[in-house]
Write an enzyme that holds these catalytic residues in place. Structure first.
Site, mmCIF file in Angstrom:
data_model
loop_
_atom_site.group_PDB
_atom_site.id
_atom_site.type_symbol
_atom_site.label_atom_id
_atom_site.label_comp_id
_atom_site.label_asym_id
_atom_site.label_seq_id
_atom_site.Cartn_x
_atom_site.Cartn_y
_atom_site.Cartn_z
ATOM 1 N N GLU A 185 0.835 -1.212 0.000
ATOM 2 C CA GLU A 185 0.000 0.000 0.000
ATOM 3 C C GLU A 185 0.864 1.255 0.000
ATOM 4 O OE1 GLU A 185 -2.221 3.402 1.884
ATOM 5 O OE2 GLU A 185 -0.497 2.350 2.679
ATOM 6 N N ASP A 232 -8.005 1.566 8.263
ATOM 7 C CA ASP A 232 -6.649 2.104 8.153
ATOM 8 C C ASP A 232 -6.428 3.188 9.212
ATOM 9 O OD1 ASP A 232 -4.080 2.441 7.212
ATOM 10 O OD2 ASP A 232 -4.644 3.130 5.213
HETATM 11 ZN ZN LIG Z 1 0.868 4.663 5.627
#
Ligand SMILES: [Zn+2]
Ligand SMILES: *[C@@H]1O[C@H](CO)[C@@H](O)[C@H](O)[C@H]1NC(C)=O
Length: 385
Positions: A185, A232
């Protein structure tokens, strides 16, 4: 005529995926906490993730192996797949770096792969290349741990629910859960379309052209995702997560409602009004609840279209519905060397875990299928007494 009938059938299939039913107060109160498994030094779930795990390195491989071992030993009913791709990066000197996504799927027994609509629980497990030694506890070791604990906590209830089904309830027989632990990511140098989201871009692209058999209800594994629930930057105190997308505001509202109920039941450990925090303060007047999800009653015309670039982007571009659980503003430790185990607020980590668990259990309509005495050895509670 034929066309109209076919259309009607399609519409009724589509509407079936979104069934949702609230858990009882009793169930909400009894949702299992992670206990020692989230200990940052020796916890069996979280501690092994709290290390550097940059894509293509030994640490990344070791953390992935930890996930595989967890599923193989504790959740053997989940089908595990690895999705591999490679790419050069701005710091790889022309070399291809491997990116490996882990996909764990639990579908109803006897269902056909292309006929199941799934709740996808998603987080990334790679850590950022810089600063050197960066751990990424909120980014996203803690979200990975939350998802693992949620999966383990609803697993037995899923088994029970499916075993109790008489085969006549279409929804029960065609609704599953999928976990995506994505690699790559983070950007290696600085965030661009090509330096970021390596694993997610490869997976979304491949799944777009992976076709289920012709008679399937859902054409591709992307179509099978009813909701892509992305966690997240979770684990710092006092997060505030807005509702980013109008098309999934209904799902946000469900989660916000679950949060409200958990707070009113006194379950949220990070609340200033939780019993353990009340005994610590002089003034016993109740304080305002610091809601994680404060936008449950946001109006339809209040969506300004702002959102955060993250692993959902390549999926959203292909029509997947997204619920993005990421705080705005970002927590203070974001992309700082201080984003480590010691800086996690463990009450907040536990509260998020329960909230996501409640949401997943309500999504899968698991009320009545939990057995909270099973895991607690040494307790003598007997429900039949
Ligand atoms: Zn990050
Ligand atoms: C993907 O990569 C992993 C680890 O690098 C390897 O063990 C696995 O066999 C690969 N899977 C496929 C389908 O190539």
């Amino acid at each position: 005529m034929l066309f109209a009938v076919a259309l009607l059938t399609l519409v009724s299939f589509l509407s079936l995926g979104s069934a949702y039913s609230d858990l009882s107060d009793d169930t909400l109160k009894n949702l299992p906490g992670p206990g020692d498994d989230f200990d940052i030094h020796k916890g069996s779930i979280l501690a092994p993730i709290l290390r550097t795990r940059v894509s293509g390195t030994e640490g990344n491989r070791a953390v992935r192996q930890h996930f595989i071992d967890f599923f193989k030993s504790q959740l053997p009913e989940w089908r595990i797949e690895l999705h591999n791709s490679t790419s050069t990066t701005p710091v790889s000197g022309g070399k291809e770096v491997p990116f490996v996504n882990l996909i764990a799927t639990r579908d109803p027994p006897g269902s056909f792969e292309g006929d199941v609509s799934r709740l996808a629980l998603v987080a990334h497990y790679d850590s950022k290349y810089t600063p050197k030694g960066f751990i990424g506890a909120i980014d996203s070791a803690a979200p990975c741990a939350m998802i693992m604990h949620v999966a383990r906590s609803i697993d037995a209830a899923l088994t029970k629910k499916w075993a109790a089904s008489d085969g006549d309830d279409f929804d029960v027989e065609h609704k599953g859960v999928q976990i995506l632990l994505l690699d790559g990511e983070e950007a290696f140098r600085s965030w661009t379309d090509t330096d970021s989201l390596y694993g997610a871009r490869a997976l979304a692209g491949d799944w777009e052209s992976t076709f289920h058999t012709a008679a399937s209800i859902y054409r591709t594994p992307l179509d099978s995702i009813e909701l892509f629930l992305l966690l997240d930057l979770l684990g710092s105190a006092q997060p505030r997560v807005p509702s980013y997308f109008k098309t999934t505001h209904w799902a946000y509202k469900h989660m916000a409602n679950a949060e409200d109920r958990l707070r009113k039941l006194g379950v949220m450990k990070s609340s200033p009004n939780h019993a353990a925090n009340m005994v610590k303060r002089e003034n016993k007047k109740p304080r305002a609840e610091p809601y994680f999800l404060p936008e449950g009653s946001k109006a339809d015309n209040a969506f300004m279209g702002g959102f955060v670039q993250d692993d959902h982007v390549p999926f959203m571009a292909r029509g997947v519905e997204i619920l993005h659980i990421i705080p705005t503003p970002f927590p203070r430790v974001w992309h700082e060397i201080t984003d480590d185990g010691e800086h996690l607020d463990m009450d907040t980590v536990e509260d998020w875990t329960k909230l996501v668990m409640a949401f997943a259990a309500e999504w899968m309509e698991l009320e009545g299928f939990f057995d909270f005495t099973a895991g607690k050895r040494g307790e003598t509670t007997k429900s039949e007494l």
